[in-house]
Design an enzyme around this catalytic site. Structure first.
Site, PDB file in Angstrom:
ATOM      1  N   CYS A 295       0.846  -1.204   0.000  1.00  0.00           N
ATOM      2  CA  CYS A 295       0.000   0.000   0.000  1.00  0.00           C
ATOM      3  C   CYS A 295       0.882   1.255   0.000  1.00  0.00           C
ATOM      4  CB  CYS A 295      -0.920   0.013   1.213  1.00  0.00           C
ATOM      5  SG  CYS A 295      -2.342  -1.093   1.085  1.00  0.00           S
TER       6      CYS A 295
ATOM      7  N   HIS B 209      -0.571  -8.519   0.976  1.00  0.00           N
ATOM      8  CA  HIS B 209      -1.291  -7.679   0.013  1.00  0.00           C
ATOM      9  C   HIS B 209      -1.231  -8.471  -1.288  1.00  0.00           C
ATOM     10  CE1 HIS B 209      -2.156  -3.421  -1.730  1.00  0.00           C
ATOM     11  NE2 HIS B 209      -2.154  -4.252  -2.769  1.00  0.00           N
TER      12      HIS B 209
ATOM     13  N   HIS C  51      -0.690 -10.137  -4.611  1.00  0.00           N
ATOM     14  CA  HIS C  51       0.260  -9.797  -5.670  1.00  0.00           C
ATOM     15  C   HIS C  51       0.480 -11.006  -6.568  1.00  0.00           C
ATOM     16  CE1 HIS C  51       2.487 -11.086  -2.084  1.00  0.00           C
ATOM     17  NE2 HIS C  51       3.364 -11.644  -2.905  1.00  0.00           N
TER      18      HIS C  51
HETATM   19  P1  DGP Z   1       5.396 -13.512  -1.345  1.00  0.00           P
HETATM   20  O1  DGP Z   1       6.296 -14.559  -0.771  1.00  0.00           O
HETATM   21  O2  DGP Z   1       4.535 -14.082  -2.468  1.00  0.00           O
HETATM   22  O3  DGP Z   1       4.588 -12.789  -0.289  1.00  0.00           O
HETATM   23  O4  DGP Z   1       6.347 -12.460  -2.040  1.00  0.00           O
HETATM   24  C1  DGP Z   1       6.556 -11.169  -1.598  1.00  0.00           C
HETATM   25  C2  DGP Z   1       7.603 -10.550  -2.472  1.00  0.00           C
HETATM   26  O5  DGP Z   1       7.640  -9.165  -2.177  1.00  0.00           O
HETATM   27  C3  DGP Z   1       9.006 -11.076  -2.273  1.00  0.00           C
HETATM   28  O6  DGP Z   1       9.439 -11.685  -3.480  1.00  0.00           O
HETATM   29  C4  DGP Z   1       9.861  -9.869  -1.941  1.00  0.00           C
HETATM   30  C5  DGP Z   1       8.966  -8.714  -2.304  1.00  0.00           C
HETATM   31  N1  DGP Z   1       9.085  -7.563  -1.422  1.00  0.00           N
HETATM   32  C6  DGP Z   1       9.002  -7.556  -0.070  1.00  0.00           C
HETATM   33  N2  DGP Z   1       9.136  -6.303   0.396  1.00  0.00           N
HETATM   34  C7  DGP Z   1       9.274  -5.504  -0.685  1.00  0.00           C
HETATM   35  C8  DGP Z   1       9.444  -4.100  -0.851  1.00  0.00           C
HETATM   36  O7  DGP Z   1       9.479  -3.321   0.100  1.00  0.00           O
HETATM   37  N3  DGP Z   1       9.562  -3.645  -2.130  1.00  0.00           N
HETATM   38  C9  DGP Z   1       9.513  -4.490  -3.210  1.00  0.00           C
HETATM   39  N4  DGP Z   1       9.643  -3.929  -4.414  1.00  0.00           N
HETATM   40  N5  DGP Z   1       9.355  -5.808  -3.084  1.00  0.00           N
HETATM   41  C10 DGP Z   1       9.250  -6.307  -1.846  1.00  0.00           C
END
Ligand code: DGP
Length: 112
Positions: free
Chosen positions: A7, A96, A98
């Site tokens: 968010c 969230h 994705h």
């Molecule tokens: P999941 O395991 O499906 O919840 O993947 C979450 C993904 O989100 C993981 O591959 C790393 C990414 N991620 C976590 N924090 C951040 C962030 O602050 N910025 C970005 N761009 N990606 C993030």
């Protein structure tokens, strides 16, 4: 959601490398890429996961954006994998909704 990192990326409160945006969703680079191409597509509205009564038209829209992201990232022809982790056993770490769009090199045949 005040404490939701995605968010905060949607609102611009924290930075993200945004590669696509429309009225309903945002696509940005994963901060911890597992593949040469690893982009996340998120709805602008907060839904914790696929299990969060997400409207079908929004889900359809999010998936309609997948091939656009693949085109932008240059993997439309080579192929890519889309992953939606839901809940603890799937290791969903960010609550969230994705969609991961991953590609850029061949994957091994395996479980999926
Ligand atoms: P999941 O395991 O499906 O919840 O993947 C979450 C993904 O989100 C993981 O591959 C790393 C990414 N991620 C976590 N924090 C951040 C962030 O602050 N910025 C970005 N761009 N990606 C993030």
């Amino acid at each position: 959601m005040d404490d939701c990192i995605f968010c905060k990326i949607v609102s611009g409160e924290i930075p993200g490398t945004i590669i696509y945006e429309d009225e309903y969703c945002l696509a940005f680079e994963d901060a911890n890429p597992q593949m040469p191409v690893h982009t996340l597509i998120v709805p602008k509205e907060h839904y914790a996961s696929l299990a969060d009564d997400v409207p079908a038209d929004l889900l359809g829209h999010l998936f309609s954006v997948v091939p656009k992201v693949a085109q932008i990232k240059g993997v439309a022809d080579s192929g890519y994998r889309t992953i939606v982790n839901t809940g603890d056993d799937a290791a969903q770490t960010v609550k969230h909704l994705h969609i991961h769009v991953c590609g850029g090199e061949p994957m091994k045949e395996g479980m999926f």
